[in-house]
Write a protein that holds these residues in place. Structure first.
Motif, PDB file in Angstrom:
ATOM      1  N   CYS A  98       0.817  -1.224   0.000  1.00  5.49           N
ATOM      2  CA  CYS A  98       0.000   0.000   0.000  1.00  5.49           C
ATOM      3  C   CYS A  98       0.845   1.267   0.000  1.00  5.49           C
ATOM      4  N   GLY A  99       2.061   1.189   0.523  1.00  2.00           N
ATOM      5  CA  GLY A  99       2.972   2.322   0.511  1.00  2.00           C
ATOM      6  C   GLY A  99       2.868   3.278   1.677  1.00  2.00           C
ATOM      7  N   VAL A 100       2.039   2.981   2.662  1.00  2.00           N
ATOM      8  CA  VAL A 100       1.903   3.869   3.820  1.00  2.00           C
ATOM      9  C   VAL A 100       3.240   4.013   4.544  1.00  2.00           C
ATOM     10  N   CYS A 101       3.971   2.940   4.690  1.00  4.98           N
ATOM     11  CA  CYS A 101       5.265   3.006   5.391  1.00  4.98           C
ATOM     12  C   CYS A 101       6.240   3.920   4.656  1.00  4.98           C
ATOM     13  N   VAL A 102       6.223   3.869   3.342  1.00  8.55           N
ATOM     14  CA  VAL A 102       7.113   4.710   2.539  1.00  8.55           C
ATOM     15  C   VAL A 102       6.721   6.177   2.664  1.00  8.55           C
ATOM     16  N   GLN A 103       5.426   6.449   2.682  1.00  5.67           N
ATOM     17  CA  GLN A 103       4.961   7.829   2.834  1.00  5.67           C
ATOM     18  C   GLN A 103       5.345   8.403   4.192  1.00  5.67           C
ATOM     19  N   ILE A 104       5.242   7.587   5.234  1.00  6.95           N
ATOM     20  CA  ILE A 104       5.531   8.044   6.591  1.00  6.95           C
ATOM     21  C   ILE A 104       7.034   8.077   6.869  1.00  6.95           C
ATOM     22  N   CYS A 105       7.761   7.110   6.348  1.00  8.34           N
ATOM     23  CA  CYS A 105       9.176   6.959   6.706  1.00  8.34           C
ATOM     24  C   CYS A 105      10.027   6.564   5.485  1.00  8.34           C
ATOM     25  N   PRO A 106      10.175   7.469   4.516  1.00  7.64           N
ATOM     26  CA  PRO A 106      10.924   7.131   3.308  1.00  7.64           C
ATOM     27  C   PRO A 106      12.414   6.883   3.542  1.00  7.64           C
ATOM     28  N   GLU A 107      12.935   7.338   4.688  1.00  2.62           N
ATOM     29  CA  GLU A 107      14.343   7.065   4.966  1.00  2.62           C
ATOM     30  C   GLU A 107      14.587   5.615   5.386  1.00  2.62           C
ATOM     31  N   ALA A 108      13.530   4.888   5.739  1.00  2.00           N
ATOM     32  CA  ALA A 108      13.694   3.502   6.175  1.00  2.00           C
ATOM     33  C   ALA A 108      13.040   2.480   5.248  1.00  2.00           C
ATOM     34  N   PHE A 109      12.060   2.910   4.430  1.00  2.00           N
ATOM     35  CA  PHE A 109      11.313   1.971   3.591  1.00  2.00           C
ATOM     36  C   PHE A 109      11.268   2.441   2.131  1.00  2.00           C
ATOM     37  N   THR A 110      11.118   1.492   1.237  1.00  2.00           N
ATOM     38  CA  THR A 110      10.920   1.777  -0.175  1.00  2.00           C
ATOM     39  C   THR A 110       9.967   0.741  -0.743  1.00  2.00           C
ATOM     40  N   LEU A 111       9.378   1.050  -1.889  1.00  2.00           N
ATOM     41  CA  LEU A 111       8.526   0.070  -2.562  1.00  2.00           C
ATOM     42  C   LEU A 111       9.338  -0.660  -3.611  1.00  2.00           C
ATOM     43  N   ASP A 112       9.275  -1.959  -3.592  1.00  2.00           N
ATOM     44  CA  ASP A 112       9.892  -2.792  -4.617  1.00  2.00           C
ATOM     45  C   ASP A 112       8.828  -2.980  -5.696  1.00  2.00           C
ATOM     46  N   GLU A 113       8.858  -2.134  -6.693  1.00  2.00           N
ATOM     47  CA  GLU A 113       7.797  -2.131  -7.695  1.00  2.00           C
ATOM     48  C   GLU A 113       7.735  -3.419  -8.504  1.00  2.00           C
ATOM     49  N   SER A 114       8.851  -4.105  -8.651  1.00  2.00           N
ATOM     50  CA  SER A 114       8.829  -5.364  -9.407  1.00  2.00           C
ATOM     51  C   SER A 114       8.065  -6.454  -8.661  1.00  2.00           C
TER      52      SER A 114
END
Length: 60
Positions: free
Chosen positions: A13-29
């Motif tokens: 869903c990407g909520v973690c990336v929105q909140i904490c982009p320095e620690a999480f990323t989305l693996d789009e593949s």
């Protein structure tokens, strides 16, 4: 601190990336999130608490 994501539970869903982009990323593949900084960041606990499927673990 040690941060991990249960990739079997993650829905990408990407909520973690929105909140904490320095620690999480989305693996789009794969369509799921992954940890960029296993040692964590100040915002990882908020990201963990906001995850709709509770797939983020933060160990002290």
């Amino acid at each position: 601190m040690r941060v991990s994501i249960d990739s079997d539970k993650c829905i990408g869903c990407g909520v973690c990336v929105q909140i904490c982009p320095e620690a999480f990323t989305l693996d789009e593949s794969r369509g799921i999130a992954r940890v960029l900084r296993p040692e964590g960041a100040d915002c990882v606990e908020e990201a963990r608490d906001s995850c709709p499927v509770s797939c983020i673990t933060v160990e002290e």
